[in-house]
Structure formats: C-alpha cells, structure tokens
Design an enzyme around this catalytic site. Structure first.
Site, PDB file in Angstrom:
ATOM      1  N   GLU A 420      -0.168   4.541   4.142  1.00  0.00           N
ATOM      2  CA  GLU A 420      -0.893   3.308   4.424  1.00  0.00           C
ATOM      3  C   GLU A 420      -0.006   2.347   5.205  1.00  0.00           C
ATOM      4  O   GLU A 420       1.134   2.076   4.824  1.00  0.00           O
ATOM      5  CB  GLU A 420      -1.326   2.666   3.112  1.00  0.00           C
ATOM      6  N   ASP A 493       1.155   1.193  -1.021  1.00  0.00           N
ATOM      7  CA  ASP A 493       1.894   0.194  -1.802  1.00  0.00           C
ATOM      8  C   ASP A 493       1.467   0.223  -3.263  1.00  0.00           C
ATOM      9  O   ASP A 493       0.355   0.612  -3.589  1.00  0.00           O
ATOM     10  CB  ASP A 493       1.612  -1.213  -1.248  1.00  0.00           C
ATOM     11  N   ASP A 495       0.665  -2.215  -5.005  1.00  0.00           N
ATOM     12  CA  ASP A 495      -0.043  -3.447  -5.377  1.00  0.00           C
ATOM     13  C   ASP A 495      -1.556  -3.196  -5.463  1.00  0.00           C
ATOM     14  O   ASP A 495      -2.013  -2.060  -5.352  1.00  0.00           O
ATOM     15  CB  ASP A 495       0.271  -4.557  -4.366  1.00  0.00           C
ATOM     16  N   ASP A 497      -4.031  -3.932  -3.425  1.00  0.00           N
ATOM     17  CA  ASP A 497      -4.621  -3.361  -2.218  1.00  0.00           C
ATOM     18  C   ASP A 497      -4.304  -1.873  -2.099  1.00  0.00           C
ATOM     19  O   ASP A 497      -5.163  -1.064  -1.769  1.00  0.00           O
ATOM     20  CB  ASP A 497      -4.068  -4.082  -0.978  1.00  0.00           C
TER      21      ASP A 497
END
Ligand code: 0RA
Length: 628
Positions: A420, A493, A495, A497
């Site tokens: 990503e 990641d 997180d 998102d």
C-alpha cells in the site's frame, strides 16, 4: 478355553485398546494441538446429543473450570451401571475403557458418529490425566474415577437422587496433549451449531475463568440457523422450511434469500458439518434448479434457462440430514458418499419447494426476479471477462506496468507483495530480494466487492491489475495451478486505514479468489510498530506487549520510535523487519470456519452499520490483523 479365560482375554484386549490410543493419539483425535483438545469436549457432548436425539435428554451443561478441567453434564438416562455379562464389570466401566463400546448397548436408528473421528468416550478417558464419571440412575448417584484410561476406584454408590443423567469431568493429559487452553469462543461456536441442529435441546456453557456464560436453545432449529446466518443482511422473506422424517432418515432444509450476491449453503450429516458437501447437497441443488426453471416456464415469466448458480445467488441455506450409516469421503472426510441420499433429498426438496412456490407466489416471483437478474449479470460478466481477455488485461502475458516482477519463474519459490502506498512501494522495491520477491504497489481503497458482482469487479482497473499479476483468472474460471506466486502477501500500514485496505483485499480474495486462501497462499505482513534503539543496536516490536518486554529487558537509556507507516522505514529496515524470510513473521490467512468468515465479512463490509460498530468495539484489537 473356559468362559472365565475368554472374559479375561477380552478384558485385556480392551485395555490394550486404550494403550493404542495413548501410543498414537493423533490417529484418534486428529491433532494434539488446540483442535484435538476441543475435540475431546465434542466427543463427550456428542454422546449427550445422542441421548437427546433418542428423546431422553433436554439439557447439557458445560463448565470450563478455573483449574483447566472441563465438565459436561446432561439429564439423559445415565450410562447403565449394571454388571456387563461378558466383561463382569459395570457397563459404564466398559463404555469408559473399551474403544467404540458405546454403540453395543443401544439400537438407535442413528447416532452422531462422535465428531469426525467417531471414536467414543473411552478415547477421552485414555487422554485424560484425571477423569471422573458420575451417573444418576435408578434413584442413585454413582461415581468412578480414572487416570489415563485406567480406573483409580471402583464404581461407588454415593447417595440417593431423583435425577437422571451423566456428568463427565476431565483434565486433558498434558503429557500427551500440547499444552493449550480451552477457548470459550471455539466451544460456544460448536454448541450454538449443535443447538440449531437439535431444536429444543438446551446447551449451557459457563466459563469460570472469566465469568462468561451463554445459554443456547433454539426451538426453531435450522429455521433459526438461517435467520442467524442472515442476521446482518437484508432478507427478502421468512425462511422456507422443508422436512421429512421416515424410519431411518431425517431430512431438513431451511432457505432464506438476502439481497447480497453471495451463496452460503451449509450442509450437515448427523450434526457434522460436511464442508466438502456430498450426496445430500447434490440432491438439494439439483431439485432447486429443476423446480425454479419449471416455475419460470409454467408461469411464463421469462424465456431463459437459469443456471444453478443464478438461482443460488443471495441464498442462505442449511441442509441437515440424519442417517444410520453415513459414509464420509474426501480429503477431510467431510463429504457424504451415500448415493441413495441424493434421490431422497431431491424428491423431498422438489415436493416441498413446489408446494411453497404454489402457496407463496409473491416470494416465488421475487426469487425468480433475483435469479433472472443474476443470470443477466452473469452474462454481462462473461462479456466483460471476454473483453478483458481480448485486451489481455487478465492474463499474465500482459503484466501490469507497476509490477516489479521477480526473476525466478518458479511459483513455489516466488512471492508477490501487494504494498500500500507509493513510498512504501518504492522502499519495498529497493529492499527486496529481486530473485524471488515481486512488488506490486497498490493505491488507496478499492471497490468493496461485498456489494459488487463480478462484472463490476472486472471493470475496476485496480482489481484487474492484482488479478493479472497473480495470473489465476477469477470467479468460475479461476485456476490455482496458474498462480505465478505461492505466497501473496498483503503489506499495509498498521493503522486504521491500513487495516481497512487489508480488509478490502481480504474480502476480494474471500469472495472471488477463495482457492488461494484454501491453498494457503495468502498472507498478511506484520511490519513492526516500534523501533527501540540502545547504543548502536536496534530492536523491533510488533505490538505494545513486545515493546514493553524489550524495554524491560534493555533497561535504561533506550530511544523509542513509533512507526506511523511503512513509508517511514528505509528499504533496509523494511527488508530486515518485514520482508526477510529469515526474520519476518507472516500471518497466514486461513478459513478456519466458513460460517464465521462469512458473518465477519458481511458485518465488516455489508450495508448494516450497527452490527459493524458492535463488532469493531468488541474486537477492536483483532480487526487490525484479522485472521479468519
Ligand atoms: C450407553 C447406553 C445408553 C446410554 C449411554 C450409553 C449414555 C452415554 C452417555 C455419555 C454422556 N451422556 C450419556 N448418556 C447416555 C442407553 C441407556 C439405557 O438404555 O437406559
């Protein structure tokens, strides 16, 4: 040989039986890990369910005790305690010490065949360091204890009681079993399933370690089961329920359509989930396709022939049959082989559906319209795929420009990282071992395939890129042997998102490229959350717990950096922490349980907001690295 010698011989044989279990335990319970451990509980509860099926037991109570023991108590007839004429010991002792002894006493038409392995309660006894059996029968409470399959006491009369039933308490033998704890959710999942499949039986679970408890009891049986499976979906009608019971076979089917494009059919034989399907499922599918096409024709609704898949789009169904002598085939022995069952199920379902459609024309027309839409969408998808193929967009002959391929042409050695973000993609390209690691940078959120049919998936450039890089095609034309990589690794990641993007991709793989998951080809990378430095040395931690542990071990004078994203790592760090096969920790994605996975995806990706909120609040931590 005198009669007495004969008896002795058989007794010795019985004991040897359990020695065999202790020598080769995996042969009897499949695995010595968590799965095998839970299997021990299922083995016991199946006997209680048999009592319920025979009409003598209405309640089963399971307790996970603080000391790691489990007890299973039922209110059935109680295991017989009279002296067995052949073995000259109480019948309960025969049941506890002789392999497959259970079936010898009773002439029930069918039994749950004791989980997948059908081994009987004596196997649980053989694999328990401590086991106590209590029988309430004929006005008395009896008790006997065992260790590793051998009695450590006689069967004793303890007290008077008006109740009947059996209680078994056992401590798994951790000299043989791998040390593992009983999992409340795993056990609950099976108990819920058993409660659906055996309406009216109350199954209670209590976890004394945590105080969690639940009472499973569904008068509605598999009708309630399909409602439960559809609970996060928009349904089109109340469940259709078809059943027929003869002397030696019981067939039940429940069907309820929802507004999704997915087909979820679960089939069971004698309470066992037949993951690989078989004759009962074939009979059901054949009947459904025939009845629906006949209805279309007779009612002159539309001149077209529906495929089975068209009619099953948006369908949730449970098929449960109970038969005396099931033959299980297939790789995982979960495919029903009894060929006579196909015709029986076919004829019962044909009759039931015909009647239902006749009596419920509004629902019938709704289902027909949905199937016609599905057929038209399928035709559109075929054309889209044809077009994509003509342009070469799906073949690996026309690899996407963004792909930095590896040099190896051996799929078994090759890995594809779906990374990503641009900067992370750049780091990954520089940091990788280009011999066997390919990088495909992917950007941002993709189409939510949970709400899209195949033709829409095929119009998405982002998704086509991924599909052509992997090389297997998609949907019905998927071919696993064309996979260009045997490891496809999602890297995003850590997180919110990143989790969302991973979940979107997992949904794509689950709905349209499922064999890749089943084949064990799909992984999620686990980039570290922290870097801890002390002097020149650096350490990485995957989560808070690991971070705290490392900080404690290193003592003072450490510096701590929290990574916000993959992009913050330079190519060398990304290689060392997340890509190097020697050091990285990949999370393999498995479909432990299709029912659970299905429910989770509907919840995470479907239309209803409330269940998603609830789920995320309850499982906030796990969602970040969803392991289904
Ligand atoms: C053998 C014969 C009968 C019942 C059982 C075993 C039995 C076993 C278990 C294990 C857990 N709960 C159980 N309940 C019953 C038939 C007894 C009869 O004919 O009265």
């Amino acid at each position: 040989m005198t009669e007495k010698d004969e008896y002795k011989a058989e007794k010795i044989q019985a004991l040897e039986g359990l020695e065999a279990v202790r020598k080769r335990p995996a042969m009897y319970i499949g695995s010595l890990g968590g799965r095998g451990l839970h299997h021990l509980v299922y083995e016991v509860i199946d006997n209680s369910i048999d009592e319920a099926l025979a009409g003598f037991c209405t309640q089963i109570k399971i307790i996970i005790h603080k000391d790691g023991k489990v007890s299973i108590a039922d209110n059935g007839r109680g295991i017989p305690v009279d002296i067995h004429p052949k073995f000259n010991i109480p019948a309960v002792q025969v049941v506890m010490t002789k392999l497959h002894a259970g079936g010898k006493f009773d002439k029930k038409a069918y039994k749950v065949s004791g989980g997948l392995h059908g081994v009987g309660i004596s196997v649980v006894n053989a694999l328990s360091s401590e086991l106590i059996v209590e029988v309430r029968r004929d006005g008395k409470l009896y008790r006997q204890s065992y260790s590793r399959g051998k009695p450590t006491s006689e069967l004793k009369e303890i007290s008077d009681t008006k109740e009947t039933g059996t209680t078994i308490i056992f401590q798994p033998d951790y000299e043989i079993m791998e040390k593992n704890e009983f999992d409340y959710d795993t056990l609950s999942f099976r108990f819920r399933e058993l409660a659906f499949l055996n309406p009216g039986v109350e199954i209670k679970i209590i976890d004394e370690r945590t105080g969690k408890k639940h009472d499973f009891c569904y008068e509605g049986g598999i009708k309630s089961f399909v409602q439960y499976l559809n609970k996060n979906k928009e349904i089109l009608h109340q469940p259709i329920y078809i059943s027929k019971k003869t002397d030696d076979i019981e067939v039940e089917v429940a069907v309820q359509y929802n507004d999704s494009f997915n087909e979820s059919i679960y089939s069971f034989v004698n309470n066992i989930n037949t993951i690989e399907g078989g004759m009962h499922l074939n009979g059901f599918k054949t009947a459904l396709t025939r009845v629906a096409n006949k209805y279309l024709k007779d009612n002159k609704i539309e001149k077209l022939t529906l495929s089975g898949a068209d009619i099953r789009e948006g369908m949730t169904a449970v098929i449960s049959v109970k038969i005396p002598d099931p033959q299980f085939e297939g790789q995982t022995k979960t495919k029903l082989g009894n060929s006579e069952v196909k015709g029986i199920v076919d004829s019962i379902v044909t009759q039931g559906l015909n009647t239902y459609f006749e009596e419920n024309p509004v629902v019938a027309k709704q289902i027909m319209q949905k199937s016609i839409n599905a057929a038209q969408a399928r035709e559109a998808a075929r054309k889209a795929r044809e077009l994509a193929r003509r342009k070469g967009a799906l073949d690996s002959g026309n690899l996407p420009g963004k792909l930095a391929d590896c040099s190896s042409k051996d799929p078994a050695k090759s890995e594809l990282f779906l990374v990503e973000g641009d900067s992370a993609g750049g780091s990954a390209k520089q940091g990788r071992d280009r011999e066997f690691q390919a990088i495909l940078p992917v950007f941002g959120k993709i189409l939510n395939v949970e709400k899209a049919r195949l033709n829409k998936v095929l119009t998405s450039d982002k998704l086509r890129t991924v599909i052509s890089a992997i090389g297997c095609g998609i949907g019905d034309e998927f071919e696993i042997k064309k996979a260009r990589y045997h490891k496809v690794i999602l890297m995003a990641d850590s997180d919110v998102d990143g989790s969302h993007i991973k979940t979107l991709y997992l949904t794509l793989f689950y709905r349209y490229l499922r064999p890749l998951i089943e084949g064990g080809y799909l992984f999620v990378a686990q980039p570290p959350l922290y870097q801890i430095k002390k002097g020149k040395a650096s350490y990485y931690a995957l989560d808070e717990k690991q971070k705290d542990q490392i900080l404690k071990e290193l003592g003072e004078k450490c510096s701590l950096q929290r990574y916000k994203g993959l992009g913050e790592m330079n190519p060398k760090q990304l290689w060392e922490t997340t890509m190097d096969p020697q050091k990285r920790k990949l999370l393999k994605i498995t479909i432990e349980d299709a029912i659970q996975a299905d429910t989770i995806f509907t919840m995470l990706m479907g239309d209803k907001v409330e269940p998603r909120k609830d789920f995320i609040q309850q499982h906030a931590r796990e969602v970040a690295n969803l392991d289904i």
